[in-house]
Design a protein around this motif. Structure first.
Motif, short mmCIF file in Angstrom:
data_model
loop_
_atom_site.label_atom_id
_atom_site.label_comp_id
_atom_site.label_asym_id
_atom_site.label_seq_id
_atom_site.Cartn_x
_atom_site.Cartn_y
_atom_site.Cartn_z
N SER A 50 0.82 -1.21 0.00
CA SER A 50 0.00 0.00 0.00
C SER A 50 0.86 1.25 0.00
N LEU A 59 -6.59 -0.62 -1.01
CA LEU A 59 -7.83 -0.86 -0.26
C LEU A 59 -8.91 -1.47 -1.15
N CYS A 62 -8.00 -5.13 -2.00
CA CYS A 62 -8.21 -6.04 -0.87
C CYS A 62 -9.69 -6.25 -0.58
N ILE A 63 -10.48 -5.18 -0.63
CA ILE A 63 -11.91 -5.28 -0.32
C ILE A 63 -12.64 -6.11 -1.37
N SER A 66 -11.67 -9.75 -1.15
CA SER A 66 -12.31 -10.36 0.02
C SER A 66 -13.78 -10.64 -0.26
N LYS A 93 -7.92 -10.13 3.46
CA LYS A 93 -8.85 -9.59 4.46
C LYS A 93 -8.08 -8.87 5.59
N THR A 95 -7.92 -5.24 5.66
CA THR A 95 -8.18 -3.86 5.27
C THR A 95 -8.04 -2.89 6.44
N SER A 99 -6.28 0.75 6.38
CA SER A 99 -7.08 1.92 6.78
C SER A 99 -6.36 2.73 7.86
#
Length: 422
Positions: A50, A59, A62-63, A66, A93, A95, A99
């Motif tokens: 990242s 992000l 990954c989201i 997932s 998974k 995130t 964040s």
């Protein structure tokens, strides 16, 4: 967004555990160790990735992956599909770590503990509600598949929120350089003499593209992780490892220990752990006033919270009645929440904000190592006494406090950590 994401992860985990464990506790599941080992390698890699490609891209990737994993889980009709669906979920998974790196980029160092505390409180709410909602949905007809599809929908909702957020990578890079410049301007004379030396990582994210060769990205990630490993941050990570193992030893076999020592039923132990989790959420909301009381001195707050944690674990280990256990659980929820936030802030302050994703990822991997070590140490210590695991935790916490005192000057000064080979 953090509470929604955590609720989705929690409810999905509840469903998956029921399928994997057949009703057994998560601690006894043979897949628990594999999950921790997988987390050990993946979180540090994704955090560093990242830093290279940018927070929004990482992000979203990954989201969405997932969400794909949970969709496959809900549509699985064989053991092969079930196992296949766990691959993208297990790898991507993570995130919450990305964040946190994003938040560290967007806020100043002064406000970072407050924002991180609120973020942890919001995600804590999700982790409290997620297993409850997931357990209820799983009891319904075809509940496992419904829960999986709901989790996939929650991740898609989060992807939409990330896409709609009004920020871009150029603004983040500019903020990171401004924060780094302020830290350099306010550094001590000792740091000024070493200003020609480089920080842990260079802020290359501004020039890197998410569409460059995957092999180039992997090589850059490995290079940055190697730089972190050879930097002077070993003591910070060692403190994090020791304190995480100490806290895990406190909670290890918690229900069994209370039953052996005080004859307490598992139901009451469950209520006590839920009570502690709720207080941990409240502690995250109170970090603002606490940091102002300490005049934003993260090191002093971490030292006091770690000392308080050590005393509370000792109180639990030597408890003569349940009222002492309840008292220690009450205040331990506050001290551990404050300590976790402070150690993250100290990592970013000393290591430099330009490598926030890498630092947070490696730090999370260190915690995963603690989750692997703690059950082994707990089993050995419990062979001698039900009070063995928390007593061992007290010793580990004392070592962490000693390291903090030895390196006091380093933690109180500002500026980036220097590489050993420069």
């Amino acid at each position: 967004m953090p509470s929604i994401a955590a609720a989705g992860r929690g409810s999905g985990a509840a469903a998956v555990r029921m399928a994997e464990d057949g009703g057994r506790g998560a601690a006894t599941s043979p897949t628990a160790a594999r999950r921790f080992v997988r987390c050990l390698y993946v979180v540090g890699f994704l955090g560093c990735w990242s830093d290279i490609v940018g927070r929004r891209y990482s992000l979203l990737a990954c989201i969405l992956l997932s969400a794909l994993g949970y969709f496959l889980l809900g549509a699985s009709t064989s053991v092969f599909l079930f196992a296949l669906s766990r691959v993208p979920v297990g790898i991507f998974k993570h995130t919450l770590s990305i964040s946190k790196a994003l938040l560290s980029d967007l806020v100043s160092e002064r406000d970072r503990p407050l924002v991180m505390g609120r973020f942890n409180a919001a995600s804590g709410v999700g982790f409290i509600l997620g297993p409850v909602v997931g357990g209820y949905l799983t009891e319904l007809e075809d509940g496992f598949y419904r829960t999986s599809f709901i989790c996939a929908s929650i991740f898609l909702l989060n992807a939409g929120l990330v896409w709609m957020l009004p920020w871009n990578e150029e603004n983040i890079v500019n903020m990171k350089h401004e924060h780094s410049k302020k830290r350099t301007d306010n550094s001590s004379p000792i740091r000024d003499r070493d200003s020609h030396m480089k920080p842990v990582t260079n802020g290359a994210m501004a020039n890197d593209s998410p569409f460059q060769s995957p092999w180039v990205q992997i090589a850059t990630v490995l290079k940055r992780i190697k730089e972190i490993a050879s930097s002077d941050l070993w003591d910070i990570f060692l403190i994090r490892l020791l304190m995480s193992v100490a806290i895990l030893l406190y909670y290890s076999n918690f229900t069994l220990a209370l039953d052996e020592r005080f004859g307490v039923k598992p139901l009451f132990s469950g209520y006590l752990m839920s009570y502690s989790s709720t207080l941990g959420v409240l502690a995250g909301c109170l970090l603002g006033p606490i940091t102002r009381l300490y005049q934003h001195n993260t090191y002093r707050l971490l030292l006091h919270s770690s000392t308080f944690t050590c005393v509370l674990i000792l109180l639990y280990a030597s408890a003569l009645g349940m009222w002492m256990v309840i008292l220690s659980s009450t205040f331990l929820a506050f001290s551990t929440t404050i300590g976790r936030t402070c150690i993250i802030d100290l990592e970013l302050t000393i290591g430099g904000n330009e490598a926030s994703g890498t630092l947070l990822g490696v730090g999370q991997s260190v915690t995963s190592v603690g989750r692997i070590i703690a059950p082994l140490l707990s089993g050995i210590a419990q062979e001698f006494s039900p009070c063995g695991p928390p007593s061992l935790g007290v010793g580990l916490a004392l070592i962490a406090i000693l390291i903090m005192n030895i390196n006091k000057q380093k933690y109180c000064s500002s500026g980036n950590v220097k590489l050993k080979n420069q």
